[in-house]
Design a protein around this motif. Structure first.
Motif, PDB file in Angstrom:
ATOM      1  N   LEU A 128      -8.474  23.200   8.634  1.00 51.20           N
ATOM      2  CA  LEU A 128      -8.055  22.438   9.816  1.00 51.20           C
ATOM      3  C   LEU A 128      -9.082  22.510  10.950  1.00 51.20           C
ATOM      4  O   LEU A 128      -8.905  21.872  11.977  1.00 51.20           O
ATOM      5  CB  LEU A 128      -6.702  22.975  10.317  1.00 51.20           C
ATOM      6  N   GLY A 129     -10.150  23.248  10.700  1.00 49.99           N
ATOM      7  CA  GLY A 129     -11.125  23.448  11.768  1.00 49.99           C
ATOM      8  C   GLY A 129     -12.116  22.299  11.920  1.00 49.99           C
ATOM      9  O   GLY A 129     -12.170  21.366  11.102  1.00 49.99           O
ATOM     10  N   GLU A 130     -12.919  22.392  12.983  1.00 51.70           N
ATOM     11  CA  GLU A 130     -13.842  21.298  13.322  1.00 51.70           C
ATOM     12  C   GLU A 130     -14.921  21.116  12.274  1.00 51.70           C
ATOM     13  O   GLU A 130     -15.317  19.990  11.964  1.00 51.70           O
ATOM     14  CB  GLU A 130     -14.476  21.571  14.691  1.00 51.70           C
ATOM     15  N   GLU A 131     -15.403  22.210  11.707  1.00 53.83           N
ATOM     16  CA  GLU A 131     -16.510  22.096  10.756  1.00 53.83           C
ATOM     17  C   GLU A 131     -16.133  21.233   9.545  1.00 53.83           C
ATOM     18  O   GLU A 131     -16.879  20.350   9.119  1.00 53.83           O
ATOM     19  CB  GLU A 131     -16.946  23.490  10.302  1.00 53.83           C
ATOM     20  N   VAL A 132     -14.941  21.489   9.013  1.00 56.51           N
ATOM     21  CA  VAL A 132     -14.497  20.697   7.853  1.00 56.51           C
ATOM     22  C   VAL A 132     -14.243  19.246   8.282  1.00 56.51           C
ATOM     23  O   VAL A 132     -14.573  18.300   7.552  1.00 56.51           O
ATOM     24  CB  VAL A 132     -13.238  21.330   7.209  1.00 56.51           C
ATOM     25  N   ALA A 133     -13.698  19.068   9.489  1.00 53.59           N
ATOM     26  CA  ALA A 133     -13.450  17.699   9.984  1.00 53.59           C
ATOM     27  C   ALA A 133     -14.751  16.907  10.042  1.00 53.59           C
ATOM     28  O   ALA A 133     -14.804  15.733   9.634  1.00 53.59           O
ATOM     29  CB  ALA A 133     -12.795  17.765  11.359  1.00 53.59           C
ATOM     30  N   VAL A 134     -15.799  17.551  10.527  1.00 54.23           N
ATOM     31  CA  VAL A 134     -17.096  16.869  10.630  1.00 54.23           C
ATOM     32  C   VAL A 134     -17.651  16.576   9.239  1.00 54.23           C
ATOM     33  O   VAL A 134     -18.180  15.492   8.968  1.00 54.23           O
ATOM     34  CB  VAL A 134     -18.082  17.733  11.451  1.00 54.23           C
ATOM     35  N   ARG A 135     -17.507  17.530   8.344  1.00 53.99           N
ATOM     36  CA  ARG A 135     -18.002  17.316   6.978  1.00 53.99           C
ATOM     37  C   ARG A 135     -17.262  16.170   6.301  1.00 53.99           C
ATOM     38  O   ARG A 135     -17.849  15.339   5.618  1.00 53.99           O
ATOM     39  CB  ARG A 135     -17.826  18.594   6.154  1.00 53.99           C
ATOM     40  N   LEU A 136     -15.946  16.145   6.480  1.00 59.54           N
ATOM     41  CA  LEU A 136     -15.166  15.077   5.840  1.00 59.54           C
ATOM     42  C   LEU A 136     -15.507  13.710   6.441  1.00 59.54           C
ATOM     43  O   LEU A 136     -15.502  12.689   5.754  1.00 59.54           O
ATOM     44  CB  LEU A 136     -13.667  15.355   5.981  1.00 59.54           C
ATOM     45  N   ALA A 137     -15.805  13.699   7.740  1.00 62.91           N
ATOM     46  CA  ALA A 137     -16.152  12.425   8.390  1.00 62.91           C
ATOM     47  C   ALA A 137     -17.518  11.925   7.942  1.00 62.91           C
ATOM     48  O   ALA A 137     -17.722  10.726   7.737  1.00 62.91           O
ATOM     49  CB  ALA A 137     -16.133  12.603   9.906  1.00 62.91           C
ATOM     50  N   ASN A 138     -18.447  12.834   7.763  1.00 61.82           N
ATOM     51  CA  ASN A 138     -19.804  12.433   7.386  1.00 61.82           C
ATOM     52  C   ASN A 138     -19.997  12.317   5.877  1.00 61.82           C
ATOM     53  O   ASN A 138     -20.976  11.751   5.410  1.00 61.82           O
ATOM     54  CB  ASN A 138     -20.814  13.449   7.942  1.00 61.82           C
ATOM     55  N   PRO A 189     -11.307  12.383  11.720  1.00 58.85           N
ATOM     56  CA  PRO A 189     -10.809  13.618  12.345  1.00 58.85           C
ATOM     57  C   PRO A 189      -9.563  13.314  13.182  1.00 58.85           C
ATOM     58  O   PRO A 189      -9.511  12.313  13.892  1.00 58.85           O
ATOM     59  CB  PRO A 189     -11.968  14.064  13.245  1.00 58.85           C
ATOM     60  N   LEU A 190      -8.574  14.191  13.099  1.00 56.77           N
ATOM     61  CA  LEU A 190      -7.343  13.982  13.851  1.00 56.77           C
ATOM     62  C   LEU A 190      -7.305  14.836  15.122  1.00 56.77           C
ATOM     63  O   LEU A 190      -6.402  14.710  15.931  1.00 56.77           O
ATOM     64  CB  LEU A 190      -6.124  14.305  12.980  1.00 56.77           C
ATOM     65  N   THR A 191      -8.299  15.735  15.230  1.00 57.77           N
ATOM     66  CA  THR A 191      -8.406  16.558  16.443  1.00 57.77           C
ATOM     67  C   THR A 191      -9.714  16.190  17.138  1.00 57.77           C
ATOM     68  O   THR A 191     -10.647  15.708  16.478  1.00 57.77           O
ATOM     69  CB  THR A 191      -8.434  18.052  16.072  1.00 57.77           C
ATOM     70  N   ASN A 229      -3.898  23.126  17.887  1.00 56.70           N
ATOM     71  CA  ASN A 229      -4.838  22.128  18.416  1.00 56.70           C
ATOM     72  C   ASN A 229      -4.584  20.715  17.900  1.00 56.70           C
ATOM     73  O   ASN A 229      -5.190  19.760  18.364  1.00 56.70           O
ATOM     74  CB  ASN A 229      -6.275  22.501  18.025  1.00 56.70           C
ATOM     75  N   THR A 230      -3.726  20.603  16.904  1.00 48.40           N
ATOM     76  CA  THR A 230      -3.501  19.299  16.272  1.00 48.40           C
ATOM     77  C   THR A 230      -2.439  18.524  17.045  1.00 48.40           C
ATOM     78  O   THR A 230      -1.416  19.116  17.437  1.00 48.40           O
ATOM     79  CB  THR A 230      -3.047  19.497  14.804  1.00 48.40           C
ATOM     80  N   PRO A 231      -2.661  17.210  17.288  1.00 42.56           N
ATOM     81  CA  PRO A 231      -1.636  16.427  18.001  1.00 42.56           C
ATOM     82  C   PRO A 231      -0.278  16.537  17.314  1.00 42.56           C
ATOM     83  O   PRO A 231      -0.195  16.604  16.081  1.00 42.56           O
ATOM     84  CB  PRO A 231      -2.164  14.990  17.918  1.00 42.56           C
ATOM     85  N   ALA A 232       0.788  16.528  18.127  1.00 42.35           N
ATOM     86  CA  ALA A 232       2.138  16.781  17.604  1.00 42.35           C
ATOM     87  C   ALA A 232       2.529  15.794  16.507  1.00 42.35           C
ATOM     88  O   ALA A 232       3.262  16.146  15.588  1.00 42.35           O
ATOM     89  CB  ALA A 232       3.131  16.708  18.758  1.00 42.35           C
ATOM     90  N   ARG A 233       2.024  14.556  16.590  1.00 42.78           N
ATOM     91  CA  ARG A 233       2.485  13.574  15.599  1.00 42.78           C
ATOM     92  C   ARG A 233       1.860  13.805  14.220  1.00 42.78           C
ATOM     93  O   ARG A 233       2.244  13.173  13.240  1.00 42.78           O
ATOM     94  CB  ARG A 233       2.201  12.150  16.073  1.00 42.78           C
ATOM     95  N   HIS A 234       0.874  14.707  14.167  1.00 42.07           N
ATOM     96  CA  HIS A 234       0.245  14.986  12.876  1.00 42.07           C
ATOM     97  C   HIS A 234       0.586  16.375  12.359  1.00 42.07           C
ATOM     98  O   HIS A 234      -0.118  16.915  11.500  1.00 42.07           O
ATOM     99  CB  HIS A 234      -1.280  14.864  12.997  1.00 42.07           C
ATOM    100  N   ARG A 235       1.645  17.001  12.873  1.00 40.87           N
ATOM    101  CA  ARG A 235       1.986  18.336  12.396  1.00 40.87           C
ATOM    102  C   ARG A 235       3.503  18.508  12.418  1.00 40.87           C
ATOM    103  O   ARG A 235       4.205  17.794  13.140  1.00 40.87           O
ATOM    104  CB  ARG A 235       1.332  19.406  13.261  1.00 40.87           C
TER     105      ARG A 235
END
Lengths: 350, 498
Positions: A289-299, A306-308, A123-129
């Motif tokens: 790499l999942g959405e839950e951690v992305a949201v936590r890190l953003a908030n 978030p990169l996804t 799910n991660t954009p190619a430029r970030h993996r």
């Protein structure tokens, strides 16, 4: 019997007692550490303040014990990369959570990472993996100018004018050997080359450069007004703003393929080749790499981008960062420049 | 890359600090040898027992404000190290055996040589200077050497003060070799590379073996009565008070005051509300004390065993044992880490388990503690005849056995307990060996705090730092209080040979 014999007797008992205590402690240590099947060993270069609760949540949800090793702010990431290289013949670590990308790419080039193409990687954009699944990026941070508003207006022109002046002290950045500052210098090396980077460093010296121990120290120097401005990351700048310090930020830009572009440095996660708990490590990688951690890190206080694509709304400042990050300079192919910067720094010290 | 520039700068700082510390320590040492010296001892020991982290962190914001004046920062760092060094030197001078070159011997020598023609060209001044220099070296040399080692190996204070002398030495112009080595090791140096890099510092520190061995050898000698207890003047009392106040102020009072102010009620309230943080810290503190206690026990046991080897072989063995520890916990940690990594990489039996256990950390901290343990052991009160009496009483009636136990505790047990407590505190406060060798998933309190301190100051961290300073000392004081005092003990018994 002599008193000496008696003393030897009691001392021997003391010796046996203390030696037993020492060995017991060691044995208990040996017994309780390592060897567990349902666990995962993580080397974590991300700030412990932000990472620990996320890892604890993973433990609570999965029952997999996370044994984390953190690094200092000062030697961020490079120290753990060094440990992983030194332990290559008998790896202790299962998963590396790096707070930048260069060190992870270095490990990949040395053949120390194991491929894992989980659903989060897909799910991660190619430029970030990594195309072969050796690592995957998440939670980006921008490199920013942090400006003391009591000393300077927060404009690029004012910052440039400040750096054009000869001064005893006016500007700070972290030690370029480490972390995101190393990536920043690697980009400067790609833009300027060997001689250009040296000339740039000389110019900064004339402008009154201070090299601080880490990005947090840069933030403190600027917040206290000791220097007028400095380079740091968005998470450190956010901490100063939250604390009510008179600081504001400007994105740092370097030359990209389409002109000046901001610098967005993602966290990276990678599985270690030869790690003893690959299944648990894969599970943790998917969680990070999942959405839950992305949201936590953003908030959270680290304000990571978030990169996804995520479904939840982002805080206003992170949404602005995300817009900038979308046009960030590509970080692919930086490895030789990173090596050149480290070589340059070592050469300067010789 | 070479460590020589940092080593030479550290050496220069050490020479300056020791040069200023020894004369300042002399009046304090006189007080420590006198009667009613408990308060003086408390004042001298406080800076030596307070973790260096407290001093470094308490002053770190002020250090940061000196970013434009690196030499002022150097001076501050030197002053902070001097504060500890002067206390160490005073304690060493106070407990060291008196010089064999006594005032009476000097007087007698003068009498003998009165009338002897002076060698051509030698003036009275030269003779006096030579005599004075020899006496000063005999009296202060070993203390200066050991205090110098102490100052040379400082890590946390220069690290948190961020002392750097970038200009003359380029990027790696770190003026504290310990910090330079720590950073270089982080820079992906191989273990062998890091050890090779440490060689200049190791060479300098091995020179420190000489005064230490002289002292350890002299500690067994029973010379003439101590002539150093002469009456102290009012000026000496004022000087001793002023120096001790400055040392304690720099190393303990000011940093603790700064942190207490920053912490305030908010820090304690936030900490109390954060259950996970409090519980993590309690675990980390318990772990550091357990490691310190095990390492102290190991160091004591090793020294006891080595003490049974007599003669030159015994001296050589002691020298061999204490040499790695003289180089500080970082070098001791690197040595142990290199061995353990080699064992694991070559699939030695148990190598992998060992690598993931606390044993390497305990061994490294024990190595670091060995020189201190040797000094403490050498200068512990003698107990030969008392132990014999205690042993005799062991074979007597119940009340005699009880009396024997009390004597044994008073003469041997208590000092052993205090030594173990001091070593536990020092071992538990280690940062650099713990950074290298603590197994993943664990963290000692000082190492955890050291990491967090690089993020700057905040109220909760201030509270944790104060807890890290006070809690171990309180726990050990409670241990001392709970330790047996008056009741019968199973002490030495006549005829016990095993």
């Amino acid at each position: 019997m002599s008193a000496e014999t008696n003393e030897i007797g009691v001392s021997r008992r003391a010796f046996l007692g203390t030696a037993s205590a020492g060995l017991l402690a060691g044995s208990v240590g040996a017994g309780c550490v390592g060897g567990g099947e349902d666990e995962v060993v993580v080397y974590c270069a991300a700030d412990r303040l932000h990472a620990e609760l996320i890892l604890r949540d993973f433990e609570d949800r999965t029952g997999i014990r996370v044994r984390a090793k953190y690094d200092t702010e000062a030697t961020k990431s490079l120290s753990l990369v060094g440990s992983l290289i030194r332990e290559a013949d008998a790896p202790l670590c299962d998963l590396f959570w790096n707070n930048e990308r260069g060190g992870t790419e270095d490990l990949a080039a040395r053949g120390l990472l194991a491929p894992y193409e989980g659903h989060a990687w897909q799910n991660t954009p190619a430029r970030h993996r990594d195309p072969e699944g050796l690592w995957c990026g998440f939670g980006g941070r921008l490199r920013v100018w942090i400006v003391n508003t009591d000393r300077l207006p927060t404009t690029r022109a004012a910052v440039d004018a400040e750096l054009a002046k000869a001064a005893e002290i006016s500007f700070a950045h972290a030690n370029p050997r480490y972390g995101t500052t190393l990536t920043h210098f690697s980009l400067l090396h790609r833009e300027l080359g060997d001689e250009g980077l040296q000339a740039f460093a000389d110019r900064l010296d004339e402008a009154g450069r201070v090299i601080a121990s880490g990005n947090a120290a840069v933030k403190d120097l600027v917040a206290a007004g000791t220097v007028a401005c400095g380079w740091t990351d968005t998470d450190d700048a956010h901490a100063a703003i939250e604390a009510g310090a008179p600081v504001e930020t400007l994105p740092i830009e370097v030359d990209g393929p389409d002109g000046p572009a901001p610098i967005c440095i993602p966290n990276t996660v990678a599985l270690i080749r030869g790690g003893r708990h690959p299944a648990q490590a894969a599970q943790l990688a998917d969680w990070l790499l999942g959405e839950e951690v992305a949201v936590r890190l953003a908030n959270g206080p680290s304000r990571q981008i978030p990169l996804t694509p995520i479904t939840e709304p982002l805080p206003e400042d992170v949404a602005q960062f995300a817009e900038l990050a979308a046009n960030a300079v590509p970080l692919a192919g930086l490895a030789p420049h990173r090596d050149a910067v480290l070589q340059w720094l070592t050469g300067a010290a010789a | 890359m070479s460590l020589w520039p940092s080593v030479l700068l550290s050496l220069a700082r050490t020479l300056l600090v020791v040069g200023l510390a020894i004369p300042a320590a002399a009046p304090i040492a006189r007080r420590l040898r006198g009667e009613r010296s408990n308060l003086w001892w408390a004042g001298v020991l406080a800076p030596l027992l307070v973790p260096e982290l407290l001093t470094g962190y308490g002053w770190s914001n002020f250090s940061l404000s000196l970013a434009a004046k690196p030499w002022a920062n150097e001076a501050l760092t030197a002053a902070l190290i001097w504060g500890r060094c002067v206390c160490a030197a005073a304690a060493l001078l106070a407990v060291a055996p008196p010089s064999t070159r006594t005032a009476s011997a000097v007087f007698l020598r003068k009498l003998v040589f009165t009338g002897t023609p002076r060698p051509r060209g030698a003036s009275a001044l030269q003779a006096w200077m030579r005599e004075g220099a020899l006496r000063a070296i005999a009296r202060f040399g070993p203390a200066a050497g050991v205090a110098g080692l102490f100052a040379f190996g400082q890590f946390e204070v220069p690290s948190l003060a961020g002392v750097k002398t970038w200009e003359p030495f380029g990027w790696a112009g770190q003026s504290a070799w310990t910090v330079a080595l720590f950073d270089a090791h982080a820079d992906m140096q191989s273990l062998a590379g890091s050890l090779r890099l440490a060689l200049p510092a190791v060479l300098v520190q091995l020179v420190g073996l000489i005064p230490l061995l002289i002292w350890l050898r002299r500690s067994g000698e029973r010379g003439p009565g101590d002539e150093r207890q002469g009456g102290a003047s009012r000026g000496s009392l004022i000087a001793a008070s002023a120096v001790l106040a400055a040392a304690a102020g720099l190393t303990v009072l000011v940093p603790a005051g700064v942190l207490a102010w920053e912490t305030g009620l908010q820090g304690w309230t936030e900490l109390a509300a954060s259950e996970w943080r409090l519980s993590s810290f309690a675990e980390e503190l318990g772990l550091s004390l357990a490691v310190g206690a095990a390492a102290a026990a190991l160091a004591g046991s090793v020294l006891w065993a080595a003490g049974h080897v007599r003669g030159p072989a015994g001296t050589a063995l002691i020298a061999l044992l204490i040499a790695p520890g003289l180089c500080g916990p970082l070098v001791a940690g690197l040595i142990v880490k290199a061995g353990v990594t080699f064992a694991a990489a070559n699939d030695w039996p148990g190598g992998r388990v060992l690598q993931e256990s606390f044993l390497p950390l305990i061994v490294a901290v024990a190595l670091f503690l060995l020189p201190r343990a040797a000094l403490l052991r050498a200068f512990a009160p003698g107990h030969g005849s008392g132990a014999f009496l205690a042993g005799l009483l062991r074979n007597g009636t119940r009340s005699q056995r009880r009396a024997g136990g009390r004597i044994w505790w008073g003469l041997t047990g208590r000092s052993t307990w205090v030594r173990w407590g001091l070593l536990t505190l020092w071992g538990g406060a280690d940062v650099s060996a713990a950074a290298l060798l603590t197994p993943a998933g664990y963290q000692t309190a000082p190492h955890g705090l050291y990491n967090l301190m690089h993020y700057g100051h905040n109220a909760v961290l201030g509270a944790l730092c104060l807890l890290n300073t006070v809690a171990p000392a309180v726990l050990l004081a409670l241990g001392a209080w709970a330790a047996p005092r008056g009741r019968a003990l199973r002490g030495p018994a006549i005829g016990t040979t095993s």
